[in-house]
Design a protein around this motif. Sequence first.
Motif, PDB file in Angstrom:
ATOM      1  N   ALA A  13      15.731  38.853 -13.270  1.00  0.00           N
ATOM      2  CA  ALA A  13      15.450  38.226 -14.566  1.00  0.00           C
ATOM      3  C   ALA A  13      15.476  36.704 -14.455  1.00  0.00           C
ATOM      4  N   VAL A  14      16.404  36.175 -13.657  1.00  0.00           N
ATOM      5  CA  VAL A  14      16.487  34.727 -13.453  1.00  0.00           C
ATOM      6  C   VAL A  14      15.198  34.230 -12.777  1.00  0.00           C
ATOM      7  N   LEU A  15      14.755  34.941 -11.729  1.00  0.00           N
ATOM      8  CA  LEU A  15      13.519  34.557 -11.045  1.00  0.00           C
ATOM      9  C   LEU A  15      12.313  34.693 -11.973  1.00  0.00           C
ATOM     10  N   ASP A  16      12.278  35.765 -12.765  1.00  0.00           N
ATOM     11  CA  ASP A  16      11.181  35.946 -13.723  1.00  0.00           C
ATOM     12  C   ASP A  16      11.112  34.776 -14.698  1.00  0.00           C
ATOM     13  N   ALA A  17      12.277  34.358 -15.209  1.00  0.00           N
ATOM     14  CA  ALA A  17      12.316  33.269 -16.185  1.00  0.00           C
ATOM     15  C   ALA A  17      11.903  31.941 -15.562  1.00  0.00           C
ATOM     16  N   ARG A  18      12.311  31.728 -14.327  1.00  0.00           N
ATOM     17  CA  ARG A  18      12.034  30.435 -13.700  1.00  0.00           C
ATOM     18  C   ARG A  18      10.645  30.347 -13.085  1.00  0.00           C
ATOM     19  N   PHE A  19      10.182  31.459 -12.460  1.00  0.00           N
ATOM     20  CA  PHE A  19       8.936  31.406 -11.701  1.00  0.00           C
ATOM     21  C   PHE A  19       7.852  32.347 -12.204  1.00  0.00           C
ATOM     22  N   GLY A  20       8.149  33.140 -13.206  1.00  0.00           N
ATOM     23  CA  GLY A  20       7.179  34.097 -13.722  1.00  0.00           C
ATOM     24  C   GLY A  20       7.416  35.479 -13.144  1.00  0.00           C
ATOM     25  N   LYS A  21       6.831  36.456 -13.771  1.00  0.00           N
ATOM     26  CA  LYS A  21       6.983  37.851 -13.344  1.00  0.00           C
ATOM     27  C   LYS A  21       6.344  38.066 -11.983  1.00  0.00           C
ATOM     28  N   LYS A  22       6.837  39.092 -11.251  1.00  0.00           N
ATOM     29  CA  LYS A  22       6.221  39.466  -9.978  1.00  0.00           C
ATOM     30  C   LYS A  22       4.753  39.769 -10.212  1.00  0.00           C
ATOM     31  N   GLY A  23       3.922  39.292  -9.288  1.00  0.00           N
ATOM     32  CA  GLY A  23       2.486  39.518  -9.401  1.00  0.00           C
ATOM     33  C   GLY A  23       1.731  38.380 -10.057  1.00  0.00           C
ATOM     34  N   THR A  24       2.451  37.449 -10.692  1.00  0.00           N
ATOM     35  CA  THR A  24       1.774  36.302 -11.301  1.00  0.00           C
ATOM     36  C   THR A  24       1.535  35.230 -10.246  1.00  0.00           C
ATOM     37  N   ALA A  25       0.571  34.373 -10.530  1.00  0.00           N
ATOM     38  CA  ALA A  25       0.234  33.297  -9.588  1.00  0.00           C
ATOM     39  C   ALA A  25       1.415  32.355  -9.373  1.00  0.00           C
ATOM     40  N   SER A  26       2.147  32.045 -10.436  1.00  0.00           N
ATOM     41  CA  SER A  26       3.266  31.113 -10.297  1.00  0.00           C
ATOM     42  C   SER A  26       4.382  31.719  -9.444  1.00  0.00           C
ATOM     43  N   ARG A  27       4.625  33.005  -9.587  1.00  0.00           N
ATOM     44  CA  ARG A  27       5.654  33.671  -8.775  1.00  0.00           C
ATOM     45  C   ARG A  27       5.216  33.735  -7.315  1.00  0.00           C
ATOM     46  N   ALA A  28       3.941  34.042  -7.072  1.00  0.00           N
ATOM     47  CA  ALA A  28       3.430  34.105  -5.703  1.00  0.00           C
ATOM     48  C   ALA A  28       3.543  32.735  -5.035  1.00  0.00           C
ATOM     49  N   GLU A  29       3.236  31.681  -5.765  1.00  0.00           N
ATOM     50  CA  GLU A  29       3.340  30.324  -5.219  1.00  0.00           C
ATOM     51  C   GLU A  29       4.791  29.993  -4.864  1.00  0.00           C
ATOM     52  N   ALA A  30       5.722  30.356  -5.742  1.00  0.00           N
ATOM     53  CA  ALA A  30       7.140  30.103  -5.482  1.00  0.00           C
ATOM     54  C   ALA A  30       7.617  30.884  -4.261  1.00  0.00           C
ATOM     55  N   GLU A  31       7.168  32.123  -4.124  1.00  0.00           N
ATOM     56  CA  GLU A  31       7.557  32.935  -2.968  1.00  0.00           C
ATOM     57  C   GLU A  31       6.992  32.357  -1.676  1.00  0.00           C
ATOM     58  N   GLU A  32       5.749  31.871  -1.711  1.00  0.00           N
ATOM     59  CA  GLU A  32       5.156  31.258  -0.529  1.00  0.00           C
ATOM     60  C   GLU A  32       5.931  30.016  -0.110  1.00  0.00           C
ATOM     61  N   LYS A  33       6.342  29.204  -1.082  1.00  0.00           N
ATOM     62  CA  LYS A  33       7.138  28.021  -0.773  1.00  0.00           C
ATOM     63  C   LYS A  33       8.484  28.411  -0.184  1.00  0.00           C
ATOM     64  N   ALA A  34       9.071  29.474  -0.706  1.00  0.00           N
ATOM     65  CA  ALA A  34      10.357  29.944  -0.180  1.00  0.00           C
ATOM     66  C   ALA A  34      10.201  30.435   1.255  1.00  0.00           C
ATOM     67  N   TYR A  35       9.126  31.168   1.540  1.00  0.00           N
ATOM     68  CA  TYR A  35       8.883  31.641   2.907  1.00  0.00           C
ATOM     69  C   TYR A  35       8.671  30.472   3.860  1.00  0.00           C
ATOM     70  N   ALA A  36       7.941  29.462   3.418  1.00  0.00           N
ATOM     71  CA  ALA A  36       7.704  28.288   4.251  1.00  0.00           C
ATOM     72  C   ALA A  36       9.022  27.574   4.549  1.00  0.00           C
ATOM     73  N   PHE A  37       9.865  27.440   3.536  1.00  0.00           N
ATOM     74  CA  PHE A  37      11.174  26.804   3.723  1.00  0.00           C
ATOM     75  C   PHE A  37      12.018  27.608   4.703  1.00  0.00           C
ATOM     76  N   TYR A  38      12.046  28.932   4.525  1.00  0.00           N
ATOM     77  CA  TYR A  38      12.837  29.805   5.393  1.00  0.00           C
ATOM     78  C   TYR A  38      12.336  29.731   6.839  1.00  0.00           C
ATOM     79  N   THR A  39      11.035  29.748   7.030  1.00  0.00           N
ATOM     80  CA  THR A  39      10.453  29.632   8.369  1.00  0.00           C
ATOM     81  C   THR A  39      10.874  28.317   9.009  1.00  0.00           C
ATOM     82  N   GLY A  40      10.823  27.245   8.244  1.00  0.00           N
ATOM     83  CA  GLY A  40      11.233  25.935   8.750  1.00  0.00           C
ATOM     84  C   GLY A  40      12.691  25.912   9.159  1.00  0.00           C
ATOM     85  N   GLN A  41      13.535  26.578   8.380  1.00  0.00           N
ATOM     86  CA  GLN A  41      14.956  26.628   8.706  1.00  0.00           C
ATOM     87  C   GLN A  41      15.211  27.409   9.990  1.00  0.00           C
ATOM     88  N   ILE A  42      14.471  28.499  10.184  1.00  0.00           N
ATOM     89  CA  ILE A  42      14.596  29.275  11.423  1.00  0.00           C
ATOM     90  C   ILE A  42      14.250  28.393  12.616  1.00  0.00           C
TER      91      ILE A  42
END
Length: 100
Positions: A13-42
Amino acid sequence: MQTNNHQIFDYDAVLDARFGKKGTASRAEAEEKAYAFYTGQIIEDARKKAKISQAELARRIGSDRSYISRVESGQTEPKVSTFYRIMNALGCQIELSMSL
């Protein structure tokens, strides 16, 4: 130090409120940024463990230090082939597995 007073949160619910529901463009963009950050940390963690500078890693893969910096900060996500070159240059092995 701030605490949550032992409250339980529904983080979906917190993620939905901040980034939009799963499947929305805004949520997908946030997830892509998170994956990029995680990859960089690795990559950054592996580089530091190998005691190699960004400049040396860049030299080993035929790139420049600023590219490695952008990857580690999550600003740029490397192509899969580049990720493999980076990890190989750091002496890391990548294992892939499929669960059916």
